[in-house]
Design a protein around this motif. Sequence first.
Motif, PDB file in Angstrom:
ATOM      1  N   ALA A   1       0.325  -9.562  -0.340  1.00  0.00           N
ATOM      2  CA  ALA A   1       0.920  -8.313   0.164  1.00  0.00           C
ATOM      3  C   ALA A   1       2.391  -8.356  -0.716  1.00  0.00           C
ATOM      4  O   ALA A   1       2.279  -7.684  -1.707  1.00  0.00           O
ATOM      5  CB  ALA A   1       2.130  -8.705   1.324  1.00  0.00           C
ATOM      6  N   TYR A   2       3.126  -9.638  -1.594  1.00  0.00           N
ATOM      7  CA  TYR A   2       4.288  -9.884  -2.275  1.00  0.00           C
ATOM      8  C   TYR A   2       3.640  -9.454  -3.720  1.00  0.00           C
ATOM      9  O   TYR A   2       4.130  -8.650  -4.447  1.00  0.00           O
ATOM     10  CB  TYR A   2       4.334 -10.886  -2.035  1.00  0.00           C
TER      11      TYR A   2
ATOM     12  N   VAL B   1       2.861  -4.068  -7.806  1.00  0.00           N
ATOM     13  CA  VAL B   1       2.820  -1.698  -7.621  1.00  0.00           C
ATOM     14  C   VAL B   1       3.795  -1.591  -8.447  1.00  0.00           C
ATOM     15  O   VAL B   1       4.606  -0.433  -9.173  1.00  0.00           O
ATOM     16  CB  VAL B   1       2.912  -1.748  -6.588  1.00  0.00           C
ATOM     17  N   ILE B   2       5.337  -1.931  -8.246  1.00  0.00           N
ATOM     18  CA  ILE B   2       6.868  -2.388  -8.952  1.00  0.00           C
ATOM     19  C   ILE B   2       6.209  -1.857 -10.607  1.00  0.00           C
ATOM     20  O   ILE B   2       7.139  -1.378 -10.752  1.00  0.00           O
ATOM     21  CB  ILE B   2       7.341  -2.907  -8.509  1.00  0.00           C
ATOM     22  N   LEU B   3       5.028  -3.154 -10.804  1.00  0.00           N
ATOM     23  CA  LEU B   3       5.356  -2.888 -12.293  1.00  0.00           C
ATOM     24  C   LEU B   3       5.022  -1.910 -12.695  1.00  0.00           C
ATOM     25  O   LEU B   3       5.285  -1.108 -13.583  1.00  0.00           O
ATOM     26  CB  LEU B   3       4.991  -4.162 -13.002  1.00  0.00           C
ATOM     27  N   LEU B   4       3.951  -1.080 -12.268  1.00  0.00           N
ATOM     28  CA  LEU B   4       3.090  -0.602 -12.502  1.00  0.00           C
ATOM     29  C   LEU B   4       3.338   0.619 -12.335  1.00  0.00           C
ATOM     30  O   LEU B   4       4.294   1.694 -13.620  1.00  0.00           O
ATOM     31  CB  LEU B   4       1.794  -0.665 -11.084  1.00  0.00           C
ATOM     32  N   LEU B   5       4.532   1.042 -11.801  1.00  0.00           N
ATOM     33  CA  LEU B   5       5.703   2.584 -11.219  1.00  0.00           C
ATOM     34  C   LEU B   5       6.294   2.357 -12.401  1.00  0.00           C
ATOM     35  O   LEU B   5       7.057   3.292 -12.955  1.00  0.00           O
ATOM     36  CB  LEU B   5       6.045   1.620  -9.608  1.00  0.00           C
ATOM     37  N   ILE B   6       6.974   0.860 -13.561  1.00  0.00           N
ATOM     38  CA  ILE B   6       7.794   0.949 -14.049  1.00  0.00           C
ATOM     39  C   ILE B   6       7.035   1.838 -15.842  1.00  0.00           C
ATOM     40  O   ILE B   6       7.540   2.385 -16.536  1.00  0.00           O
ATOM     41  CB  ILE B   6       8.489  -0.334 -14.231  1.00  0.00           C
TER      42      ILE B   6
ATOM     43  N   GLU C   1       1.381   6.875  -4.610  1.00  0.00           N
ATOM     44  CA  GLU C   1       0.845   7.004  -3.932  1.00  0.00           C
ATOM     45  C   GLU C   1       0.660   5.916  -2.762  1.00  0.00           C
ATOM     46  O   GLU C   1       0.696   5.594  -2.096  1.00  0.00           O
ATOM     47  CB  GLU C   1      -0.547   7.924  -4.033  1.00  0.00           C
ATOM     48  N   LEU C   2       0.146   4.692  -4.600  1.00  0.00           N
ATOM     49  CA  LEU C   2      -0.135   3.512  -4.266  1.00  0.00           C
ATOM     50  C   LEU C   2       0.744   2.470  -3.438  1.00  0.00           C
ATOM     51  O   LEU C   2       0.804   1.231  -2.878  1.00  0.00           O
ATOM     52  CB  LEU C   2      -0.516   2.918  -5.126  1.00  0.00           C
ATOM     53  N   ALA C   3       2.338   2.857  -4.065  1.00  0.00           N
ATOM     54  CA  ALA C   3       3.119   2.460  -3.627  1.00  0.00           C
ATOM     55  C   ALA C   3       3.608   2.026  -1.990  1.00  0.00           C
ATOM     56  O   ALA C   3       4.189   1.337  -1.716  1.00  0.00           O
ATOM     57  CB  ALA C   3       4.613   2.822  -4.053  1.00  0.00           C
ATOM     58  N   LYS C   4       2.908   3.251  -0.862  1.00  0.00           N
ATOM     59  CA  LYS C   4       4.200   3.318  -0.524  1.00  0.00           C
ATOM     60  C   LYS C   4       2.290   2.367   1.272  1.00  0.00           C
ATOM     61  O   LYS C   4       3.482   1.788   1.439  1.00  0.00           O
ATOM     62  CB  LYS C   4       2.969   4.738   0.693  1.00  0.00           C
TER      63      LYS C   4
ATOM     64  N   LEU D   1      12.549   3.867  -8.652  1.00  0.00           N
ATOM     65  CA  LEU D   1      11.686   4.773  -9.796  1.00  0.00           C
ATOM     66  C   LEU D   1      10.879   5.448  -9.917  1.00  0.00           C
ATOM     67  O   LEU D   1      10.412   6.421 -10.278  1.00  0.00           O
ATOM     68  CB  LEU D   1      10.140   3.119  -9.908  1.00  0.00           C
ATOM     69  N   ILE D   2      10.295   6.178  -8.659  1.00  0.00           N
ATOM     70  CA  ILE D   2       9.521   7.423  -8.303  1.00  0.00           C
ATOM     71  C   ILE D   2      10.349   8.380  -8.160  1.00  0.00           C
ATOM     72  O   ILE D   2      10.157   9.586  -9.058  1.00  0.00           O
ATOM     73  CB  ILE D   2       9.248   7.196  -6.593  1.00  0.00           C
ATOM     74  N   VAL D   3      11.830   8.461  -7.904  1.00  0.00           N
ATOM     75  CA  VAL D   3      13.363   9.740  -8.691  1.00  0.00           C
ATOM     76  C   VAL D   3      12.568   9.658 -10.009  1.00  0.00           C
ATOM     77  O   VAL D   3      13.319  10.409  -9.992  1.00  0.00           O
ATOM     78  CB  VAL D   3      14.135   9.538  -7.597  1.00  0.00           C
TER      79      VAL D   3
END
Lengths: 482, 611
Positions: A78-79, A85-90, A117-120, A157-159
Amino acid sequence: MRRGTNLKYSLDWTVVGIYLFLIVFGWLNIYGASYDFDQSSIFDFSNRAGKQFVWVLTAVGLAGVILLLDWRLYNYFAYLFYGFVILLLIATIFLATDVKGSRSWLVFGPVSFQPAELAKTATALALARFMGSYKFQIRSWKDLVPLGMFIFLPMVLIVLQRETGSALVFLAFLLMFYREGMDGIVLLLGVLAVVLFVLSIGFSEVPIQENSGTLGMVLSMLLILVVQYVYALFFNNHGREATWLLLSVIGIAAISYVLNIWFPINYDYIAIGVVAASSIYWFIISRLKHNKGYLAVMWITIGSILFCLSADYLFDNVLEPHQQTRIKVLLNMEEDLRGAGYNVNQSKIAIGSGGLFGKGYLNGTQTKLKYVPEQDTDFIFCTVGEEWGFVGSTIVLLIYLWLLLRIIRIAERQNTAFNRVYAYCVASVFFFHLMVNIGMVIGLMPVIGIPLPFLSYGGSSLWSFTLMLFILLRLDAARKLY
Amino acid sequence: MINDKLQNRGTVIKIIMITVMVIYILRLFSLQILEDKYKKGAASNAFLNKTIFPPRGLIYDRNDSLLVYNKPAYDIAFINREIQNLDTLSFCKDLKITKEYFDERMKEVKNRDKNPSYSSYTPQVFMTQLEIQDVAPIQQSMYKYSGFYIQTRTLREYRYAAGGHVLGSIGEVTPKMIENDDYYNPGDYAGRDGLENTYEKELRGEKGVEILLRDARGRIKGRYEDGAKDIAPKAGTNLKTTIDIQLQMLGEKLLTKKVGSVVAIEPKTGEILAMVSNPTFNPALLVGRQRSKNYSLLLNDPIKPLYNRATQATYSPGSTFKVFQALVGLELGGIKPDTRFYCFGRGSSPIRCTHHHGTSITLLNAIEQSCNPYFWHTFRSTIEKNEYGNKNVQFKKSYNAWRDLTMAFGFGKRFEDTDIYQQSRGNIPSTDFYDKFFGETGWRAVTIRSLSIGQGEILVTPLQLANAVAVIANKGHYITPHLNKADSMLTHRHETNIDKKYFDIVDEGMWRVSEFGTGRWYKIPGIVSCGKTGTVQNNRGKDHAFYIGYAPRENPQIVIAAVVENAGFGATWAAPISSLMMEQYLTKKMTRPQLVEEYSRRVTNPNAKRY
């Protein structure tokens, strides 16, 4: 019976059935929405229905893979998944190409993908892992701070990717928090804030009398007084205090109305003054009656006054112009049918023209003639409304409701906090998407561009929702193994 | 199962979800079932109702000669909100108009004061009634001008350059017409005068609709349900008029360079055979794009070519009135068939006689010689029959009896039950009229003596005059004069209730006029006719020439009334014109072509242009 492998008996086939129905129905409607007069086949991969067919097949494949994987993986990784995903968002912020002002799409050749979408799913898993630990206490600040961070980080990050709508989805987790022990007052305060915002913005341009203040402010203040009155009378049985409040307010209102004949008075100040005075009144009561509840009422009152006073400022300075117009259109303050109001008006026309039984599959004139923009993605429900009518769209809504209630039932039968938290995350996110998307299409919500689960065109959203739902089904299937 | 104390919160969440869904379903119910405006919105979005104009009904004459038919015409229309990236210059070039005209016309269309029903969503007419050569250049490039399209309709075309007043014309509908009749839209055309106006509802037919599907960018994507819901236009009904176009053309020819009119009626049926008014115009002038230009040209001519003198001009009928006076006098007992009066020629009082004849004179001779004193005595003894009485009550009673019987011939009132476009009422003065003028007891028979010889306050239209002759030809009644051959008006029979034997006397008198009197120079070869001339003083120059008559004497087929303004003697101007027209109608031949040529060359008013 071998451990954990006999899905035939442990899988929730009802949800699978609903899922399959929705994705096939979505695919058919995307064909309807993109249907043209010189229409090619539903399997033609150069058009959206053809592509969606590929997404549907791969999504089913993905669902199969998820079900085959070991259920422990989702807890275990999970973590790691969340971090990835956080890295991907960045990375997306820097790598994404600009699509209609949004920088949230990663393009790989013919396929583009939206990490938001994946971040959810990732956040839902991380929250479940964190809240599932034995030491977790939702009312302890020590735990609340990291919990907030889990949500806040992807939101920001999404904003930054200029996808405000997708960022708002993370607010849905509040519903899950409520189930996990968050004070219900938070939800009620949220509702109160929305109502106050609608009142003070929606009527901010309606004068009571000339130069005598606005209906918005007076109504907002009235609402606060009503909240106070109801709390005192019904929750604490303090009829005398409540009556005093009522009489004073009526008295002051009458006096100021009479005075206004000779001296021009701005009712805004009277209203704010009355409510400010009422908060002092409740403070004194709380001291006299040794009742901490009234103290909370006082704080809520003060907070509400500040919120109302700043609502205009927030609206004008924090929201972007297109967001302002979307809200104004929703509140009927602006009828800009060629501009900001166009989508919603056309969408209402398309749905409204469907009537009781609809115009029949592929017979919708509004969607066929491309009157509704984004009609195969965010506005796909228009096609449902126009071609399947009231009966069809009600059935679709009921099927969604069935799915939501089913997920909550699944959540409540879990043995682990991890599973239950995750299940509520899924229910909350689906519910938020449904409420905002369909609310937008039927003109009850401002235009916020988020897809309708399983019906809207798009691989990213379909895959993400599939991932989310089938992880839940996989966890549910394994619950008896504890 | 863990954390049981919070399990009821799952129920709360379920209730929240159910509530939201119920609200949404109610909203859908209101949008899809209760509200109607979204369905209308969808229709106005997606359906382009293209009007298909029906061909207008054709107009034939009584002998089935085609008079009016249709030729295709083209309108340029536009839907404002669909105009995109218009290349105005090339558009103007293709249409052969200037940029200034384009801007001005656009402004005009969008001006809601002038065009109250303007909407950027509905088709608006930009230019109308273009001919094929005007639209041919733009037709191929029309695809470039999105928002604009060509609409087909029809224009009137005329076989003969005659009968403009009778046929009338069509023109763009006025805002008032649109308001009064849902059928019309701005830019539509409708009959504006004449038969085109009277029979507008029959001639126009019914518009059809072709329902086209239009996408959000205004592009036409095909026909709705393959045209199953289209409405086919219904062609207008053809109209057969009572006019004999050959007779009409002869009348117009004979009145060349003269101001006046001729009305010919078939007495048995009330059918108007010819209704000539000069100066006149070619009806083709009021068609298409040059209509407004020509219309103002006609409107500004001081002799008023648009004015239909046959039905709208009023004159004192002069001596032609005497034959009706004879009948009224006989019926009301003012005279008897054998009554004689003295005539002292120029020395007669109070009215001089302008003719030379013996005295005392009989009724027959009085008609033949047009003796003024005889008809003064007739008039006087008719209205003084019962003396004057207290406050002239008896006199006024007698006067009213005279007036009523005179009006029974169709004088002094409009024909209400007819299809004739515009008529004047004329005037047979009422007692009120004279009471106001002279005071209640201030007038006597001698005061109004001019009436006895058709002068003074009496005013009649040529149509009324011809109709009154029909009463004589029919020996007692007339059928309302009308122009639609298909509509038998025989039930619209108006009786005078004058004894038939009196008509025989007047018939004899009028025969004498034609045989021995002022009509004798222009007898119709081989046909016995009856007539009466009139030479009417007026204050605008030379006398007006009048002629009334019918032929043949036995079983009359045609009655006629002719007026030539400021020409001189009725006998030398109106009588020959009538004689020629009656001959043409009765024999379908012309034995006196040189007379036709002579009269068509004679000029009484050089300004009476033929447009």
